[in-house]
Each structure stands twice: as C-alpha cells, then as structure tokens.
Motif scaffolding. Structure first.
Motif, PDB file in Angstrom:
ATOM      1  N   PHE A  28      21.042 -10.632  -9.341  1.00  0.00           N
ATOM      2  CA  PHE A  28      21.428 -10.744  -7.965  1.00  0.00           C
ATOM      3  C   PHE A  28      20.676 -10.995  -7.209  1.00  0.00           C
ATOM      4  O   PHE A  28      19.360  -9.586  -6.757  1.00  0.00           O
ATOM      5  N   LYS A  29      20.856 -12.200  -6.584  1.00  0.00           N
ATOM      6  CA  LYS A  29      19.830 -12.123  -5.476  1.00  0.00           C
ATOM      7  C   LYS A  29      20.085 -11.694  -3.948  1.00  0.00           C
ATOM      8  O   LYS A  29      20.975 -12.610  -3.670  1.00  0.00           O
ATOM      9  N   VAL A  30      19.461 -10.514  -2.960  1.00  0.00           N
ATOM     10  CA  VAL A  30      20.361 -10.213  -2.350  1.00  0.00           C
ATOM     11  C   VAL A  30      19.728 -10.627  -1.187  1.00  0.00           C
ATOM     12  O   VAL A  30      18.231 -10.529  -0.720  1.00  0.00           O
ATOM     13  N   ASP A  31      20.339 -11.486   0.272  1.00  0.00           N
ATOM     14  CA  ASP A  31      20.286 -11.750   1.677  1.00  0.00           C
ATOM     15  C   ASP A  31      20.221 -11.083   2.477  1.00  0.00           C
ATOM     16  O   ASP A  31      21.843 -10.680   3.081  1.00  0.00           O
TER      17      ASP A  31
ATOM     18  N   TYR B 177      19.904  -0.648 -18.216  1.00  0.00           N
ATOM     19  CA  TYR B 177      18.952  -1.512 -17.282  1.00  0.00           C
ATOM     20  C   TYR B 177      19.135  -2.540 -18.254  1.00  0.00           C
ATOM     21  O   TYR B 177      19.048  -3.059 -19.334  1.00  0.00           O
ATOM     22  N   HIS B 178      17.936  -3.899 -17.485  1.00  0.00           N
ATOM     23  CA  HIS B 178      18.002  -5.411 -17.591  1.00  0.00           C
ATOM     24  C   HIS B 178      17.228  -5.380 -19.322  1.00  0.00           C
ATOM     25  O   HIS B 178      16.277  -4.117 -19.543  1.00  0.00           O
ATOM     26  N   ARG B 179      16.835  -5.954 -20.079  1.00  0.00           N
ATOM     27  CA  ARG B 179      16.595  -6.650 -21.158  1.00  0.00           C
ATOM     28  C   ARG B 179      14.975  -5.863 -21.039  1.00  0.00           C
ATOM     29  O   ARG B 179      14.114  -6.811 -20.059  1.00  0.00           O
ATOM     30  N   TYR B 180      13.871  -5.274 -22.017  1.00  0.00           N
ATOM     31  CA  TYR B 180      12.564  -4.904 -21.753  1.00  0.00           C
ATOM     32  C   TYR B 180      12.205  -3.712 -20.395  1.00  0.00           C
ATOM     33  O   TYR B 180      11.263  -3.883 -20.038  1.00  0.00           O
ATOM     34  N   TYR B 181      13.222  -2.829 -20.164  1.00  0.00           N
ATOM     35  CA  TYR B 181      12.537  -3.036 -18.762  1.00  0.00           C
ATOM     36  C   TYR B 181      13.255  -1.453 -18.225  1.00  0.00           C
ATOM     37  O   TYR B 181      13.364  -0.930 -17.680  1.00  0.00           O
ATOM     38  N   ASP B 182      14.077  -0.551 -20.094  1.00  0.00           N
ATOM     39  CA  ASP B 182      14.234   0.329 -19.656  1.00  0.00           C
ATOM     40  C   ASP B 182      13.248   1.151 -19.501  1.00  0.00           C
ATOM     41  O   ASP B 182      13.109   2.826 -19.050  1.00  0.00           O
ATOM     42  N   LYS B 183      12.308   1.435 -20.271  1.00  0.00           N
ATOM     43  CA  LYS B 183      11.324   1.966 -19.714  1.00  0.00           C
ATOM     44  C   LYS B 183      10.447   1.911 -18.774  1.00  0.00           C
ATOM     45  O   LYS B 183      10.137   3.454 -18.507  1.00  0.00           O
ATOM     46  N   LEU B 184      10.309   0.834 -17.904  1.00  0.00           N
ATOM     47  CA  LEU B 184       9.654   1.275 -16.533  1.00  0.00           C
ATOM     48  C   LEU B 184      10.626   1.394 -15.751  1.00  0.00           C
ATOM     49  O   LEU B 184       9.927   1.669 -14.563  1.00  0.00           O
ATOM     50  N   LYS B 185      12.323   1.257 -16.118  1.00  0.00           N
ATOM     51  CA  LYS B 185      13.142   1.946 -15.218  1.00  0.00           C
ATOM     52  C   LYS B 185      12.942   1.320 -13.926  1.00  0.00           C
ATOM     53  O   LYS B 185      13.125   1.236 -12.721  1.00  0.00           O
ATOM     54  N   LEU B 186      13.615   0.111 -14.683  1.00  0.00           N
ATOM     55  CA  LEU B 186      13.203  -0.825 -13.468  1.00  0.00           C
ATOM     56  C   LEU B 186      14.058  -1.582 -12.853  1.00  0.00           C
ATOM     57  O   LEU B 186      14.562  -2.158 -14.179  1.00  0.00           O
ATOM     58  N   THR B 187      15.044  -1.265 -11.754  1.00  0.00           N
ATOM     59  CA  THR B 187      15.670  -2.017 -11.156  1.00  0.00           C
ATOM     60  C   THR B 187      16.135  -3.349 -10.066  1.00  0.00           C
ATOM     61  O   THR B 187      16.571  -3.809 -10.243  1.00  0.00           O
ATOM     62  N   ASN B 188      15.029  -3.410  -9.669  1.00  0.00           N
ATOM     63  CA  ASN B 188      14.835  -4.240  -8.691  1.00  0.00           C
ATOM     64  C   ASN B 188      13.202  -4.549  -7.876  1.00  0.00           C
ATOM     65  O   ASN B 188      12.094  -4.038  -8.417  1.00  0.00           O
ATOM     66  N   LEU B 189      13.184  -6.017  -7.602  1.00  0.00           N
ATOM     67  CA  LEU B 189      12.082  -6.335  -7.087  1.00  0.00           C
ATOM     68  C   LEU B 189      12.593  -6.551  -5.553  1.00  0.00           C
ATOM     69  O   LEU B 189      13.226  -7.291  -5.086  1.00  0.00           O
TER      70      LEU B 189
ATOM     71  N   PHE C  58      15.622  -8.896  -4.821  1.00  0.00           N
ATOM     72  CA  PHE C  58      16.149  -9.019  -6.143  1.00  0.00           C
ATOM     73  C   PHE C  58      16.527  -8.101  -6.858  1.00  0.00           C
ATOM     74  O   PHE C  58      15.611  -7.098  -7.236  1.00  0.00           O
ATOM     75  N   LEU C  59      18.260  -7.571  -7.733  1.00  0.00           N
ATOM     76  CA  LEU C  59      18.079  -6.531  -8.773  1.00  0.00           C
ATOM     77  C   LEU C  59      18.363  -7.221  -9.859  1.00  0.00           C
ATOM     78  O   LEU C  59      19.154  -8.526 -10.207  1.00  0.00           O
ATOM     79  N   PHE C  60      18.078  -6.376 -10.658  1.00  0.00           N
ATOM     80  CA  PHE C  60      18.366  -6.739 -12.350  1.00  0.00           C
ATOM     81  C   PHE C  60      19.001  -5.718 -13.362  1.00  0.00           C
ATOM     82  O   PHE C  60      19.162  -4.302 -13.323  1.00  0.00           O
TER      83      PHE C  60
ATOM     84  N   LYS D  51      25.035 -16.504   1.197  1.00  0.00           N
ATOM     85  CA  LYS D  51      23.200 -16.605   0.621  1.00  0.00           C
ATOM     86  C   LYS D  51      23.045 -16.002  -0.210  1.00  0.00           C
ATOM     87  O   LYS D  51      21.875 -15.759  -0.675  1.00  0.00           O
ATOM     88  N   SER D  52      23.778 -14.896  -0.365  1.00  0.00           N
ATOM     89  CA  SER D  52      23.799 -14.183  -2.006  1.00  0.00           C
ATOM     90  C   SER D  52      23.998 -14.941  -3.065  1.00  0.00           C
ATOM     91  O   SER D  52      25.282 -14.656  -3.392  1.00  0.00           O
ATOM     92  N   THR D  53      23.378 -14.437  -4.296  1.00  0.00           N
ATOM     93  CA  THR D  53      23.475 -15.419  -5.440  1.00  0.00           C
ATOM     94  C   THR D  53      23.465 -13.938  -6.481  1.00  0.00           C
ATOM     95  O   THR D  53      22.498 -13.211  -6.600  1.00  0.00           O
ATOM     96  N   ALA D  54      24.076 -14.923  -7.822  1.00  0.00           N
ATOM     97  CA  ALA D  54      24.168 -14.114  -9.280  1.00  0.00           C
ATOM     98  C   ALA D  54      23.923 -14.954  -9.883  1.00  0.00           C
ATOM     99  O   ALA D  54      24.516 -16.107 -10.003  1.00  0.00           O
ATOM    100  N   TYR D  55      22.648 -14.341 -11.221  1.00  0.00           N
ATOM    101  CA  TYR D  55      22.617 -15.061 -11.806  1.00  0.00           C
ATOM    102  C   TYR D  55      23.061 -14.036 -13.662  1.00  0.00           C
ATOM    103  O   TYR D  55      22.770 -13.012 -13.797  1.00  0.00           O
ATOM    104  N   PHE D  56      23.621 -15.816 -14.399  1.00  0.00           N
ATOM    105  CA  PHE D  56      23.670 -14.568 -15.489  1.00  0.00           C
ATOM    106  C   PHE D  56      22.765 -15.111 -16.887  1.00  0.00           C
ATOM    107  O   PHE D  56      23.155 -16.485 -16.532  1.00  0.00           O
ATOM    108  N   CYS D  57      23.035 -14.458 -17.937  1.00  0.00           N
ATOM    109  CA  CYS D  57      22.338 -15.102 -19.552  1.00  0.00           C
ATOM    110  C   CYS D  57      23.075 -14.225 -20.800  1.00  0.00           C
ATOM    111  O   CYS D  57      23.131 -12.553 -20.439  1.00  0.00           O
ATOM    112  N   ASN D  58      23.639 -15.036 -21.112  1.00  0.00           N
ATOM    113  CA  ASN D  58      24.875 -15.009 -22.426  1.00  0.00           C
ATOM    114  C   ASN D  58      25.437 -13.680 -22.345  1.00  0.00           C
ATOM    115  O   ASN D  58      25.823 -12.965 -22.959  1.00  0.00           O
ATOM    116  N   VAL D  59      26.235 -14.234 -21.144  1.00  0.00           N
ATOM    117  CA  VAL D  59      27.032 -13.117 -20.709  1.00  0.00           C
ATOM    118  C   VAL D  59      28.661 -13.661 -20.988  1.00  0.00           C
ATOM    119  O   VAL D  59      28.502 -15.441 -20.481  1.00  0.00           O
TER     120      VAL D  59
END
Length: 680
Positions: free
Chosen positions: A403-406, A478-490, A497-499, A529-537
């Motif tokens: 999710f891209k948040v403005d 968590y998003h794919r590959y990022y459960d160990k990093l505990k990454l939720t946003n940039l 950006f939220l993942f 202005k805020s948008t959502a992006y999906f992969c294999n959902v």
C-alpha cells in the motif's frame, strides 16, 4: 504650516460634510497668501493693540473669528511641545510652540481616537507633525527586497557600514532632542544637540546614495505574513505505553542545550544558499555574508538572545508564502505547493536547532526510514522497495500486497499537542522544548530548515505504532521473506509504503494503525492518491482488503521517489520520461546564439547530470544512454535545429580528457556503472 494642515483636512473632509462655514474658510484661508498667517500661537492670544502693530493684510482678530466660526480646536498630541527653533546654537536661539493641528467636532466624531505626534526636528527649524487617523482597513505596504547584485559594488561595505551606524545615530539624535524639549535651558544638552545634528548631516549624503540604489529594486507584496497553517485541533491523546524503545540519552540532551558560540552562528549563516528567496524583511543570506564583519555582532546577539531566553520576535518569525506549481498547467489550488520564504535570522536559528537535533536521529529513527538521517540515502528506500515488489506482475508465490499511502497536506495538519507529548516522552530537556515551541508558532513549513527533521520524527511514531499493533495482535502476517526482519513499512518523509501478506486480517491491523495515528497526529491519508498493489491474491480476498483499506487498486510500474517502481528489469519505455526531459531542456536554450564553449559548458554541467539520479538506482538501458548522447552531440555541433552530419570530431575523441585532446565529457555508460558500484 498650521493652516496648511487645516486646509488639507478641509479638502479631505468637505466631501464628507464634516466642515462648517465653508465660505468663511475659503475667504480667510484659501484666498490669502500662506506667508501672512504668521505665528498661529500668537494669533490666538494677541489683543487688538498688538494686532495693529503687525503689518498683515488681514487682521488677527478676523483670523480668530474665522477659527471660532468654523469651530476648530487642537487635536490631542504627543511628542515635542516646542515645534519651532531659530538658529539653535548653544545658549542662543529660540524654542517656541508655533505649529498646531486643529479639527472640528464632526472630524472628532468621524475619526475617534485621532491624535497628532510632533517628532524631533533634527536639522529642520520645524518639527514634523504626523496625524494618526484610525482607518477601517489598513493597506499593507510593499516590502523591501535586497538585490544580490549590490554586493559586487565596490561601495557596498561602505554603504552598509554607514547605514548600520546611521540607525543608531537617528536614535541618539531623537533622544537628545526629546531631552532638550523637557529641559530647554540645559547648556550641555544644547551643545550635544549641535554635535549630533552635524554628524547627522554628514550621514545624510551616504544615505541618499543608498536610497538611490534601493529605489531601483523591485518590491514584493507581503501576502499572508502569518502563514499560520499549523493545526491545533483537539485529537486523541498519544498512548506511549510500550511504544518508545529508544529515547534520547541524557548526555546528548544536555549537549543540545550547550551555550551558543559565535562560530556556530557564523557557520549557520554561511551554509545558506546566496540566491535563496528572501523573507518579509527582503534581505538575502548573501547580504549577511558579504557584510559579516559589519553586522556579525548584532546578528550574533539576536540569535543568542533566543537561545538564552527562549523568546522570538513575531516579526522575525513571519514568512512569505509562495505557491509553486506542481504540474505544468495548474488549474486548481491543489496543483500548487506552498513554500515558506523565511527571514535569514529565523533560518539561522532553525538551522542551529536542526544541526543539533539531526545527530540524534540515528538513535531515535528506525532503519526503515531514510529521509534526512545522516548516513542514509534516498536510494536505500528505492532499492528495498524494488526488491520487495519484484515479480509482482506474476501470479505465483504466496499472496502478498503493498500500500502506497499519501497524506493530505502533510505539513499543514500536524497537531500541536501531539508534538508536545511526543518530545516530552523522548526526554528532550524542558529548556530545549521552550525554544522549540517559540520557533514552531507558525507551524511546520516547507522551506524551514527544521521542519523536515521534525516530520521525520513524527513519521517514526507511525512506525512504532504499527510495530506495537503487530506485536499485540495475532492476526498480522508479514510480507514474503520479511518475517525475520519484522519489516512492515518503508518511509521517506511523507512517502509511505506498507507491506503485508495478502489477507484481510493483516489489512485490518494496518488500517487500525492508520486510524490511531490519524487520531493522535492529525495526519489523514489522502484516499484519491493512496493506492494498493496485489500479487497472487484471490479476487474475493482482494475485494475484502479494498473494502477495509478503501484505496484504489493500481498496477506497476508507478512513480516512486522520482523514478519508476517496476517489478522486473528496466526497459526503454520506462525511461522515456527521462529522454523527454533532456530534450525539453535543450529546446529551451537558444543554441544558435551560443558559442561552442557555452554549449560545451551546458552539456557538462546540466545535460550530462540530468540522468545521474536515475543512474544511481538503475543500470539504464544502453538505448537510453545512446539517445541522451545523441542529444548532447546534436546540441554541441548544431547551431539551431538538431541535425545529423554536423559533427566535426568523432564522439570517441570528445570523450577523452582535456589533457589527451578531448573535451572532457563523461561517458554515460561508464559513469552509470561507477554510481552502481558506490552501493557496495
């Protein structure tokens, strides 16, 4: 002089029906020479015998009768009581009250509170009189704007030095004449007044030259000098329980409020750009730099006063709001970006605070936010986002979403109470906070050196809130590959950006955090202005997520931090925007009227640098680099329209360094690889 005031008021007010006995006034004033009016003070007090001794065309008695008939009296006044002097030198000369301002009762009724001020006469024999008339609306004067070209004049420093001292001289002259007005027989004051008047006369010559230059400078309209677009509405109270893991170290906090040095003030002034737009006072940083040996003492005292007492003059804190268009053809107010043009003194204070606060950002700000944190770069966020969203165009792997948040008016809506609570929790010292409150009376402002750092800390609160929500909830995945990093946003400033995993429960946790942050900070996501992006959902899951988040679904590529965000390798059509930008810049220049040396300089300093930002993030397609080089080659060799076959030297030779016979233009492909290697 007195009657000229009466006459002026008559012309101003007779259209409003405020004067009585207009015919008599015309007879005795308008049709008589002004020189025959004589001493008005004597005219109101002499008897008939004294009148006969005066060789006037009109009698004083008739003039007194005129004043009585039109029913005027002295307007309340302040300032000097002796308004006229005759050859005042030492113990010689005369001081008298000659000049008056008079009006009738209708004038008093229409202009309640009107009064006169008799000011020091300086080198004149009459005291200047100012009539203060309350007006319904005040017209704001145009503000002065200093032109940087003046600093190159050989007389610049002499003029500034004289003017800087003349300001004090005016104050001293005025004070001496006020003292003399109270004690007119004081011999010491009379002698001081003579000396000050002589010095003032000498200074006027230099001032006239300065004003002659200033009269040719364009003036700006002040606009909205308040610029108070800081939101102070009532929101939810920030819950800091189990939220702030990192706090400001006590030693760092104490170091922030260390005593101010003269060198620190100078460094802040000299770090500003010379050609930055001036604030309401009209002076640029270039003025202070060039005249630093003259003005440094006063500027340093003003800055130190703020850090000592925590108070700031409202005039220093005023700004000019400039609207900068975001797009080529703006049609709505939302198409403009408000930029605050602050005074140099304010920016100096703000820079000093920013320099002291930014050293602590590494400790307080999470690694997933790179904006304005020393040692972190904007390219970090771009590369990480590209990596996370790689292969989003393929329907394979676990379901995932981004999710891209403005935010709506990010700088305009931050809540004041939230900032207070936030900085107290971070253990900023009270003395430091008192200074910050005075600086922030006008709010977070685009163009203020301090605002970006403050906003970076504000967005850190959202990261901490989301991490707490995830810890306290068993619903988030968590998003794919990022459960160990505990990454939720940039996050980069207000670009967020939220993942998450592609499920409705994770979307509920994200939305709950956005609502909580909105309640405590005042920042509201902009839904258009805020948008959502999906992969294999799956479609039904996607609809459920969109129903929770209320964002619009989009597909990659999308513009992110100035470059395209793609899910695969970069191709030519993704970079078409860069080619158009270079071509548009070249077409703006009149290369037909430029010498070859001038065209070469533009290629090296402008065209050859326009791709650098993109080249620091991507390995650009070779076709893109060849197209840019073709534009550079055409601009160098062609005068007028860009055409083939005009080259006089092979491009491989042009690339060579100057000491090898070339023109020193960089090879774009080699420079692209060098920029990419810098990430290692």
């Amino acid at each position: 002089m007195v009657c000229s005031f009466v006459y002026a008021h008559n012309r101003y007010t007779q259209r409003r029906g405020l004067w009585s006995n207009l015919a008599l006034h015309k007879h005795y004033i308008r049709n008589r020479p002004w020189s025959l009016l004589g001493d008005f003070n004597a005219a109101l007090n002499l008897d008939d015998k004294s009148v006969g001794s005066l060789n006037f065309d009109i009698s004083i008695r008739e003039f007194k009768e005129c004043v009585e008939d039109i029913k005027v009296s002295d307007v309340n006044y302040t300032g000097l009581k002796f308004t006229w002097n005759q050859k005042l030198k030492g113990d010689e000369g005369i001081l008298k009250m000659i000049d008056r301002i008079m009006a009738n009762i209708e004038f008093y009724d229409s202009f309640v509170g009107a009064y006169a001020i008799f000011q020091p006469y300086r080198i004149s024999d009459h005291a200047p009189a100012v009539l203060k008339v309350p007006m319904v609306s005040n017209v704001k004067p145009k503000t002065f704007k200093f032109s940087n070209v003046l600093v190159h004049d050989t007389r610049f420093k002499d003029l500034v030095k004289e003017e800087w001292s003349n300001t004090r001289l005016r104050i001293e002259v005025d004070q001496v004449q006020r003292d003399l007005d109270k004690d007119p027989y004081n011999q010491v004051l009379r002698e001081e007044e003579v000396a000050y008047v002589k010095a003032f006369n000498d200074a006027l010559l230099m001032e006239e030259r300065f004003l002659k230059q200033k009269a040719k400078i364009e003036w700006l309209r002040v606009g909205d000098s308040n610029s108070a677009y800081f939101h102070k509405g009532v929101h939810q109270t920030l819950n800091s329980d189990n939220l702030f893991c990192n706090k400001l170290d006590s030693n760092v906090a104490s170091f922030m409020i260390r005593s101010m040095s003269n060198q620190e003030v100078k460094e802040a002034i000299f770090s500003m750009g010379n050609d930055k737009s001036p604030g309401p006072d009209g002076y640029t940083a270039d003025f202070f730099k060039e005249a630093w040996d003259i003005v440094s003492n006063d500027v340093t005292k003003a800055v130190k006063e703020f850090f000592t007492n925590g108070t700031l003059l409202k005039e220093v804190n005023h700004t000019i709001i400039a609207l900068i268009p975001k797009i080529a053809s703006p049609t709505r107010i939302n198409d403009y970006q408000p930029i605050s043009c602050c005074n140099v003194i304010y920016k100096c204070i703000s820079k000093i605070i920013a320099n002291r606060i930014k050293d602590s950002l590494k400790t307080l700000v999470s690694p997933n936010q790179s904006a304005f944190v020393p040692g972190r770069r904007i390219s970090d966020n771009i590369l990480l986002t590209q990596e996370i969203m790689h292969n989003y165009h393929l329907d394979r792997g676990p379901p995932r979403c981004a999710f891209k948040v403005d935010s709506q008016k990010a700088y305009d809506t931050v809540d004041w109470a939230f900032l207070r609570k936030f900085y107290l929790v971070l253990d900023f010292t009270l003395e430091w906070l008192l200074g910050l409150w005075n600086v922030w009376k006008r709010g977070l402002r685009q163009g203020d050196p301090l605002s970006p750092y403050i906003f970076t800390l504000i967005m850190e609160v959202f990261t901490l809130m989301l991490q707490r929500k995830v810890r306290d909830s068993n619903l988030f995945t968590y998003h794919r590959y990022y459960d160990k990093l505990k990454l939720t946003n940039l996050c980069f400033a207000d670009d967020l950006f939220l993942f998450a995993h592609g499920d409705a429960n994770s979307a509920c946790v994200i939305m709950a955090c956005l609502d909580e942050f909105k309640g405590v900070s005042g920042l509201v996501p902009s839904l258009p202005k805020s948008t959502a992006y999906f992969c294999n959902v799956l479609n039904h899951t996607k609809l459920a997520i969109l129903n929770i988040i209320s964002f619009e679904e989009r597909h990659l590529p999308v513009k992110y931090l100035g470059v395209p965000l793609i899910s695969s390798r970069l191709i030519y059509r993704d970079c078409k925007e860069l080619i158009d930008k270079v071509r548009s810049r070249i077409q703006d220049w009149k290369n037909k009227s430029l010498l070859a040396a001038g065209r070469l300089q533009l290629i090296r300093s402008v065209i050859g640098s326009m791709h650098v930002y993109w080249a620091s993030v991507f390995i650009l397609p070779s076709r893109i680099l060849l197209d840019i080089e073709q534009l550079m080659r055409g601009f160098l060799w062609c005068q007028g329209d860009l055409r083939k076959g005009k080259a006089k030297v092979a491009w491989e030779v042009v690339y060579l360094p100057r000491n090898e016979g070339g023109l020193g233009i960089r090879r774009l492909d080699v420079f692209n690889k060098a920029l990419m290697v810098s990430h290692i």
